[in-house]
Scaffold this active site. Structure first.
Site, PDB file in Angstrom:
ATOM      1  N   LYS A  54      56.482  46.924  40.876  1.00 20.17           N
ATOM      2  CA  LYS A  54      56.856  46.575  39.496  1.00 20.17           C
ATOM      3  C   LYS A  54      58.323  46.182  39.465  1.00 20.17           C
ATOM      4  O   LYS A  54      59.147  46.811  40.160  1.00 20.17           O
ATOM      5  CB  LYS A  54      56.592  47.778  38.589  1.00 20.17           C
ATOM      6  CG  LYS A  54      56.794  47.510  37.107  1.00 20.17           C
ATOM      7  CD  LYS A  54      56.399  48.725  36.276  1.00 20.17           C
ATOM      8  CE  LYS A  54      56.560  48.501  34.793  1.00 20.17           C
ATOM      9  NZ  LYS A  54      56.148  49.658  33.978  1.00 20.17           N
TER      10      LYS A  54
ATOM     11  N   SER B 200      52.898  48.968  30.289  1.00 23.14           N
ATOM     12  CA  SER B 200      53.734  47.862  30.669  1.00 23.14           C
ATOM     13  C   SER B 200      53.548  47.407  32.117  1.00 23.14           C
ATOM     14  O   SER B 200      53.989  46.318  32.478  1.00 23.14           O
ATOM     15  CB  SER B 200      55.199  48.237  30.470  1.00 23.14           C
ATOM     16  OG  SER B 200      55.546  49.338  31.296  1.00 23.14           O
TER      17      SER B 200
ATOM     18  N   SER C  25      52.141  53.663  30.893  1.00 21.99           N
ATOM     19  CA  SER C  25      52.227  52.335  31.503  1.00 21.99           C
ATOM     20  C   SER C  25      51.601  52.176  32.876  1.00 21.99           C
ATOM     21  O   SER C  25      51.478  51.048  33.349  1.00 21.99           O
ATOM     22  CB  SER C  25      53.676  51.887  31.574  1.00 21.99           C
ATOM     23  OG  SER C  25      54.049  51.376  30.334  1.00 21.99           O
TER      24      SER C  25
END
Ligand code: GLN
Length: 455
Positions: A56, A131, A155
């Protein structure tokens, strides 16, 4: 896509071929938008000798750009490896591509990235969740073997549930936050997204453990989990009845079936209620935005990333850099966080939220005293359509079953348990006592096997 367990047996040349294959595949699947930058050329030539893991874009990899999917961090290059990345590299894995996300990890749809949205690989009209939507879409779409994400309020677990892969967030402090760009420091935790539970244990084992570089890291013994996984253990599992009943019909019915299967396989099921989740939402969005407003004050056009070209004096430069650099949702949260911390409102909002947080934690502890694991939904619905949410609050409500876990600091995992008529994924969430990740993974493996056997 081969699993991490299988990849561990590959020779160096087979690994190189796998990376090339992934690279080709990703070029074809660019529409999904899982990556901001993928398969950096240097990974095919130099150091990247390990098994490729997608990262990420809020976790620092030395020499890589780190943007948190924000314009304000464009061009910022991470000067060091996050501790999780150091551990990853030391255990035979290589960071391999930066995955897309909601800007600064604020969101549940991965639609707020400066680099464009990520699509759900199962259905391109649906969000992949957020997210860590890029990390989930990469794994579920066959574009990565596994990935790292971060979970402040869901997330890792929510996008895993929307895309149909496993998403595991360990207890707060298990994985170092050193090198993770801070959103809300008391809630943030790195997690893993994988094709199955065993891989989740393997990847977790590779990155977890005490780290003196993170003052909130849990200074307790960490015992690796993968080699000790046991799906045969019979567990006492508490179902949160009101959360199951409040989920959409299709989520509810699928979860009820899973509960029956758990029972039929010898697990003991008990039923309890949790307080209305509207309190979690309120407490979370006060605490998270308050901490975010402080954390994001460091992006001032001087120390990191992008600076506005349009300014006459220092104050102008700060204002214009921040106004141009942050997206709408990030600005909304900075404003909200600044407001709840301001004098006159601090007691009314921030202190009250902290008290609510303590109550939520106590409730979980009380329930977990009497059982091994908790079972509840991850999300109230399946993946929603882009633009389906008419207001930010509507999107915040997507987090009702995930955020309380971060407020309590516990570990949780999202496991695919079924699909609706349109093929959209439905997952169950299991939750453990603080630091009891072994039991969590044992229960998750058992659930995964039971679902597979009942197909
Ligand atoms: N959707 C939640 C939020 O917007 C959770 C995000 C996260 O876990 N990073 O804050």
């Amino acid at each position: 896509m081969i699993t991490l367990k299988e990849a561990l047996k590959l020779s160096q040349s087979e690994l190189e071929n796998l990376k090339k294959e992934l690279n080709e595949k990703a070029k074809k699947e660019q529409k999904i938008g899982a990556y901001i930058e993928q398969f950096l050329a240097k990974d095919l030539s130099d150091g990247g000798k390990g098994i490729p893991i997608a990262i990420k874009d809020n976790i620092s990899v030395k020499g890589w750009e780190l943007t948190c999917a924000s314009k304000i961090l464009q061009g910022y290059v991470a000067p060091y490896d996050a501790s999780a990345i150091v551990n990853l590299k030391n255990n035979g894995f290589s960071p391999y591509g930066r995955t897309n996300m909601d800007e600064f990890a604020m969101g549940s749809s991965s639609a707020t990235s400066f680099y464009g949205k990520t699509l759900n690989p199962t259905n391109f009209n649906r969000v992949p969740g957020g997210s860590s939507g890029g990390s989930a879409a990469a794994v579920a779409g066959g574009l990565a073997l596994a990935s790292l994400g971060s979970d402040t309020g869901g997330s890792v677990r929510q996008p895993a549930a929307f895309c149909g892969c496993v998403g595991f967030k360990p207890s707060y402090g298990r994985i170092s936050r050193y090198g993770l760009a801070s959103y809300s420091s008391s809630l943030d935790q790195i997690g893993v997204l994988t094709q199955n539970v065993e891989d989740a244990a393997i990847l977790y084992d590779a990155i977890a453990g005490y780290d003196p570089m993170d003052s909130t890291s849990a200074n307790i013994e960490f015992i690796k989990t993968a080699s000790k996984l046991n799906a045969e253990k019979k567990l006492r599992i508490t179902v949160i009845e009101n959360y199951i009943n409040n989920a959409s019909e299709e989520v509810k019915n699928t979860l009820l079936k899973s509960i029956d299967m758990l029972k039929a396989n010898g697990h003991e099921i008990i039923y309890r209620q949790m307080p209305d989740s509207k309190f979690d939402i309120a407490a979370y969005y006060i605490i998270a935005t308050a901490e975010a407003s402080a954390n994001l004050s460091r992006y001032d056009g001087v120390r990191y990333g992008r600076r506005s070209e349009d300014f006459h004096n220092l104050k102008d430069m700060y204002i214009n850099s921040r106004s141009e650099g942050f997206g709408e949702e990030v600005k909304r949260r900075i404003l909200l966080g600044t407001f709840v911390l301001s004098s006159g409102y601090y007691d009314a909002y921030y202190i009250k939220a902290q008290k609510t947080r303590a109550l939520i934690k106590a409730k979980y502890e009380e329930i977990l005293k009497d059982c091994d694991l908790i079972f509840m939904p991850v999300t109230p619905t399946t993946a929603f359509e882009f633009n389906a949410k008419k207001s930010p609050i509507e999107e915040y409500l997507e987090d009702i079953y995930t955020i309380s876990l971060n407020l309590a600091g516990l570990g949780g995992i999202s496991i695919p348990v079924g699909k609706n008529k349109e093929g959209l994924n439905i997952s169950a969430q299991l939750i453990c006592k603080a630091y009891d990740e072994q039991t969590l993974l044992d229960g998750a493996l058992s659930l995964e096997k039971i679902i597979k056997n009942n197909k």
